[in-house]
Enzyme design. Structure first.
Site, PDB file in Angstrom:
ATOM      1  N   GLU A   1      -6.765   4.875   7.886  1.00 38.95           N
ATOM      2  CA  GLU A   1      -6.500   6.284   7.590  1.00 38.95           C
ATOM      3  C   GLU A   1      -7.710   6.923   6.914  1.00 38.95           C
ATOM      4  OE1 GLU A   1      -2.829   5.590   5.489  1.00 38.95           O
ATOM      5  OE2 GLU A   1      -1.903   4.967   7.375  1.00 38.95           O
TER       6      GLU A   1
ATOM      7  N   ASN B   1       0.876  -1.171   0.000  1.00 41.20           N
ATOM      8  CA  ASN B   1       0.000   0.000   0.000  1.00 41.20           C
ATOM      9  C   ASN B   1       0.913   1.221   0.000  1.00 41.20           C
ATOM     10  OD1 ASN B   1      -1.787   2.066   0.437  1.00 41.20           O
ATOM     11  ND2 ASN B   1      -2.430   1.398   2.479  1.00 41.20           N
TER      12      ASN B   1
ATOM     13  N   SER C   1       3.471  -2.201  10.234  1.00 39.19           N
ATOM     14  CA  SER C   1       4.922  -2.297  10.422  1.00 39.19           C
ATOM     15  C   SER C   1       5.478  -3.677  10.076  1.00 39.19           C
ATOM     16  CB  SER C   1       5.310  -1.891  11.852  1.00 39.19           C
ATOM     17  OG  SER C   1       4.907  -0.566  12.116  1.00 39.19           O
TER      18      SER C   1
ATOM     19  N   GLU D   1      -5.457  -4.769  10.421  1.00 31.86           N
ATOM     20  CA  GLU D   1      -4.399  -3.782  10.644  1.00 31.86           C
ATOM     21  C   GLU D   1      -4.658  -3.043  11.949  1.00 31.86           C
ATOM     22  OE1 GLU D   1      -2.384  -2.562   6.716  1.00 31.86           O
ATOM     23  OE2 GLU D   1      -4.122  -1.287   6.964  1.00 31.86           O
TER      24      GLU D   1
ATOM     25  N   GLY E   1       2.628   2.242  10.783  1.00 28.93           N
ATOM     26  CA  GLY E   1       3.611   3.317  10.663  1.00 28.93           C
ATOM     27  C   GLY E   1       4.328   3.651  11.967  1.00 28.93           C
TER      28      GLY E   1
ATOM     29  N   HIS F   1      -9.450   1.408   4.852  1.00 27.96           N
ATOM     30  CA  HIS F   1      -8.188   1.592   5.572  1.00 27.96           C
ATOM     31  C   HIS F   1      -8.427   2.533   6.761  1.00 27.96           C
ATOM     32  CE1 HIS F   1      -4.070   2.598   6.539  1.00 27.96           C
ATOM     33  NE2 HIS F   1      -3.721   1.516   5.859  1.00 27.96           N
TER      34      HIS F   1
ATOM     35  N   LYS G   1       0.175   4.219  -0.283  1.00 28.56           N
ATOM     36  CA  LYS G   1      -0.441   5.412   0.324  1.00 28.56           C
ATOM     37  C   LYS G   1      -0.179   6.629  -0.578  1.00 28.56           C
ATOM     38  CE  LYS G   1      -0.167   3.153   4.758  1.00 28.56           C
ATOM     39  NZ  LYS G   1      -0.048   3.259   6.225  1.00 28.56           N
TER      40      LYS G   1
HETATM   41  P1  13P Z   1       3.097   0.328   7.599  1.00 29.12           P
HETATM   42  O1  13P Z   1       3.554  -0.964   6.995  1.00 29.12           O
HETATM   43  O2  13P Z   1       3.832   1.518   7.097  1.00 29.12           O
HETATM   44  O3  13P Z   1       2.993   0.259   9.091  1.00 29.12           O
HETATM   45  O4  13P Z   1       1.577   0.549   7.069  1.00 29.12           O
HETATM   46  C1  13P Z   1       0.693  -0.476   7.185  1.00 29.12           C
HETATM   47  C2  13P Z   1      -0.522  -0.113   6.424  1.00 29.12           C
HETATM   48  O5  13P Z   1      -1.255   0.775   6.805  1.00 29.12           O
HETATM   49  C3  13P Z   1      -0.793  -0.831   5.175  1.00 29.12           C
HETATM   50  O6  13P Z   1      -2.060  -0.547   4.696  1.00 29.12           O
END
Ligand code: 13P
Length: 251
Positions: free
Chosen positions: A98, A9, A214, A168, A174, A96, A11
């Protein structure tokens, strides 16, 4: 049997030239390699068509990171599931954390997005996961159950069998903090049992449940070794071939 899947992803990262270079680099790195999982890259909308045209999509499938909750029409700035599908993308990441947190996407809106994605033959990668407060309060199982039930349990068994779930935990995204393989296994098994309670054992067993948060070259092997962890949804570590490839090779 359910498939193993490693999905990146990206982002809101990479300009179009940067994204193309990354996709082509991964395509080259996988050329001639036998891998034991399906590979997906979730790219920004404006990259979709160019990336799909630049890589071998039988080897690396392309995903959008969102789609609209409306079919088409006067919704300025939105991108429909049909538009995503027309680029050659095969997947769409939905729900997601976010998007839930910063863009206030509700269970109801996500339900519409899932329906439209499936109607356009896209495979939704549907994200669920609890916050740190939820986990500290011991509510993680209730939270993921509610997320699954509210947005997905209106689907027919046939439709449900075409989607992928990504667990997640918000506290692991992150942050460099990963759920332990035991924590991931525990909640993935729980999610699978919730699915089984509605759709039966066979559909639950066939549903791929990815871990995200992560995940990296160092912890991927241990996570995907767990029986109910069928792969990963990877943010930061999907932004370079060097970091992403070892995760694909964790299977
Ligand atoms: P990270 O791998 O950067 O923690 O992000 C995970 C994520 O949100 C994947 O959709």
């Amino acid at each position: 049997m359910r498939k193993n899947l490693i999905a990146g992803n990206w982002k809101m990262n990479t300009t179009l030239p940067e994204g193309l270079a990354l996709a082509k680099g991964l395509n080259e790195a996988l050329n001639g390699k036998t891998v034991k999982c399906d590979v997906v890259i979730g790219v920004p909308f404006i990259h979709l068509a160019s990336v799909a045209a630049a890589i071998d999509t039988s080897r690396i499938a392309v995903a959008a990171q969102n789609c609209a909750d409306k079919e088409k029409g006067a919704y300025t700035g939105e991108v429909s599931a049909a538009m995503v599908a027309s680029t050659g993308a095969k997947y769409v990441i939905l729900g997601h954390s976010e998007r839930r947190a910063y863009y206030h996407e509700t269970a109801e809106v996500l339900k519409e997005k899932v329906i439209l994605a499936l109607a356009n033959r896209l495979t939704p990668i549907f994200c669920i996961g609890e916050t740190l407060d939820d986990r500290d309060a011991g509510k993680q199982f209730d939270v993921v159950d509610e997320q699954v039930k509210a947005s997905l349990f209106g689907l027919s068994a046939e439709d449900f069998s075409h989607l992928v779930i990504a667990y997640e935990p918000v506290w692991a995204i992150g942050t460099g903090k990963t759920a332990t393989a035991e924590q991931a296994q525990e909640i993935h098994a729980h999610i699978r049992s919730t699915i089984a309670s509605k759709y039966g054992q066979a559909i639950a067993e066939n549903c791929s449940i990815l871990y995200g948060g992560s995940m990296n070259a160092g912890n991927a092997k241990e996570l995907v070794a767990k029986p109910d962890v069928d792969g990963g949804l990877i943010g930061g570590a999907s932004l370079s071939v060097e970091n992403f490839l070892p995760i694909i090779e964790a299977f």
